[in-house]
Design a protein around this motif. Structure first.
Motif, short mmCIF file in Angstrom:
data_model
loop_
_atom_site.label_atom_id
_atom_site.label_comp_id
_atom_site.label_asym_id
_atom_site.label_seq_id
_atom_site.Cartn_x
_atom_site.Cartn_y
_atom_site.Cartn_z
N GLN A 131 -8.28 -1.38 -43.92
CA GLN A 131 -8.02 -2.43 -42.94
C GLN A 131 -7.47 -3.67 -43.65
OE1 GLN A 131 -8.44 -2.27 -39.44
NE2 GLN A 131 -8.51 -0.12 -40.02
N VAL A 134 -4.53 -10.74 -42.34
CA VAL A 134 -4.52 -11.00 -40.90
C VAL A 134 -3.91 -12.37 -40.62
CG1 VAL A 134 -5.96 -11.38 -38.87
CG2 VAL A 134 -6.46 -9.47 -40.41
N GLN A 167 0.99 -7.95 -36.70
CA GLN A 167 0.09 -8.40 -35.63
C GLN A 167 -0.08 -7.32 -34.57
OE1 GLN A 167 1.76 -12.08 -34.24
NE2 GLN A 167 1.21 -13.22 -36.08
N ILE A 218 -2.52 -4.88 -35.94
CA ILE A 218 -3.87 -5.40 -35.85
C ILE A 218 -4.41 -5.26 -34.43
CG2 ILE A 218 -5.26 -7.51 -36.02
CD1 ILE A 218 -3.28 -8.37 -38.29
N ALA A 219 -3.55 -5.56 -33.44
CA ALA A 219 -3.96 -5.44 -32.04
C ALA A 219 -4.27 -3.99 -31.68
CB ALA A 219 -2.87 -5.99 -31.13
N ARG A 260 -7.58 -3.07 -33.15
CA ARG A 260 -8.65 -3.74 -32.40
C ARG A 260 -8.91 -3.00 -31.07
NH1 ARG A 260 -6.61 -8.67 -32.23
NH2 ARG A 260 -7.59 -9.21 -34.23
N TYR A 261 -7.84 -2.56 -30.41
CA TYR A 261 -8.01 -1.80 -29.16
C TYR A 261 -8.79 -0.52 -29.43
CZ TYR A 261 -6.85 0.93 -25.01
OH TYR A 261 -6.94 1.70 -23.87
N TYR A 262 -8.45 0.14 -30.54
CA TYR A 262 -9.21 1.35 -30.90
C TYR A 262 -10.68 1.02 -31.08
CZ TYR A 262 -11.34 4.86 -33.86
OH TYR A 262 -12.21 5.78 -34.38
N ALA A 263 -10.97 -0.03 -31.84
CA ALA A 263 -12.36 -0.39 -32.12
C ALA A 263 -13.12 -0.79 -30.85
CB ALA A 263 -12.40 -1.53 -33.14
N ASP A 264 -12.45 -1.51 -29.96
CA ASP A 264 -13.12 -2.04 -28.76
C ASP A 264 -13.23 -1.03 -27.62
OD1 ASP A 264 -13.34 -4.42 -30.11
OD2 ASP A 264 -11.68 -5.41 -29.07
#
Length: 390
Positions: free
Chosen positions: A213, A219, A227, A230-231, A234-238
């Protein structure tokens, strides 16, 4: 075929012949499925849709032919050997070209050795597929510990570094003094771990997925393209990583369902096929029902729902001890970033972690299961990467 008479280094042929009663039991379980009600949304935001899963299971129960898949695996050439006290299953497909470069290819979850089924021919025998015979590979494709027909660890400790050491032993045992390594998903973590160990015989690495990461500084300094990466991560993680959190914290809990319910197992795996492929959420646009079920069967038949999930738990335990060494990996490395891969890297991020990036390309189509989704592009990328180290 055996390559040694020493019992500790014996390599034995492995022939699949699943008893018919096991298949009959599966069909009986499918017939007794107790279905949940339909989702309350018009999309996949609550998970796999009831109609899609019912169609998959109906095909599984009435039309799917396991013997076809069994013959495919037997025809490729399956073997087993014991390394570090664990029986390991692998495909070994030798090229007709004497100058072929041995290539170790590692799958991930919820993949299997069948993830590479469409690329075996072009990689081992390029001349028969319109390619240059000088680009041929001998392929070694192991099943991760606790996956497929490899043995299931009975104690803790079989995390990524130990798997990497076992794979190095396997290549040595096969007599390969000069070889490359390729991986996606967990296979990328194993391939990176091989790179950190830098065995003398490993001449290059190739990745279609990265597990590292960006740092806080990266970042903060991200370009617009970075970016977007990164988004996506983040979508995967959330949103999409619920399965990973469960398997990293309570693999035994979900393991009971995956071992007992074929529909539970199928939907658990199908969710990833729809969520991280280049399919727009419609897995059947990319994979045939038989391809999906062939992979699911490599979890159902050997009952590896719990044992495969534990790799996430092992990684979580290792993560508590801190990240891997920040030192750059010196083994030459190539990267192929497919656009619908949920976690990607930029070239400059890769170059901060690998001192010798020999190939970097961003493709225009394809997702997480690159070798299955875009086999021609995948083959081109592997050939291009290793052309620098042959």
């Amino acid at each position: 075929m055996t390559t040694s008479i020493e019992p500790t280094t014996l390599i034995e042929p492995f022939h699949l012949a699943i008893p018919e009663e096991h298949l009959a039991d599966l069909r009986a379980r499918l017939a007794r499925t107790r279905w949940p009600e339909q989702e309350t949304v018009p999309d996949t935001s609550q998970g796999p849709q009831l109609a899609k899963v019912q169609a998959l299971i109906e095909h599984w129960q009435h039309r799917y032919d396991w013997r076809r898949c069994e013959a495919l695996l037997n025809g490729l050439g399956q073997f087993r050997t014991t390394i570090d006290g664990l029986d390991l299953h692998f495909l070994h497909v030798r090229s007709p070209e004497q100058g072929a470069l041995p290539l170790l290819m590692t799958h991930g979850w919820p993949g299997s050795v069948l993830e590479f089924r469409k690329v075996v021919g072009p990689l081992t025998d390029p001349a028969a597929h319109g390619g240059d015979p000088r680009q041929a590979f001998h392929l070694v494709i192991p099943s991760l510990p606790g996956f497929g027909f490899s043995g299931k660890p009975t104690g803790t400790g079989w995390g990524v570094p130990r798997i990497a050491r076992a794979w190095i032993t396997l290549m040595d045992r096969l007599g390969y003094g000069r070889w490359g390594a390729q991986g996606g998903d967990w296979g990328s973590a194993v391939t990176a771990a091989i790179g950190r160990l830098a065995p003398a015989g490993c001449v290059g690495l190739h990745f279609n997925f990265v597990m590292f990461q960006p740092t806080p500084q990266e970042v903060a300094e991200a370009t617009p393209e970075e970016q977007a990466m990164i988004a996506s991560a983040r979508y995967y993680a959330d949103v999409l990583s619920g399965y990973a959190k469960e398997q990293a914290t309570r693999p035994q809990t979900i393991g009971y369902s995956l071992a007992d319910s074929p529909v539970g197992l199928a939907s658990w795996i199908y969710a990833m096929s729809q969520d991280v492929s280049d399919s727009g959420g419609n897995a059947e646009a990319v994979f045939s029902l038989d391809e999906l079920l062939d992979d699911i069967m490599l979890y159902w038949l050997p009952s590896t729902g719990a044992s495969s999930a534990r790799l996430y738990w092992e990684a979580a335990q290792a993560g508590r001890a801190g990240p891997p060494s920040p030192e750059k990996i010196t083994v030459p490395a190539g990267f192929s970033m497919f656009p619908r891969e949920i976690i990607r890297t930029s070239k400059r991020w890769a170059e901060r972690r690998y001192s010798h990036v020999i190939h970097f390309n961003e493709l225009d189509r394809g997702g997480h299961f690159a070798a299955l989704e875009q086999p021609e592009l995948f083959v081109q990328e592997v050939r291009a990467s290793f052309s620098h180290v042959r």
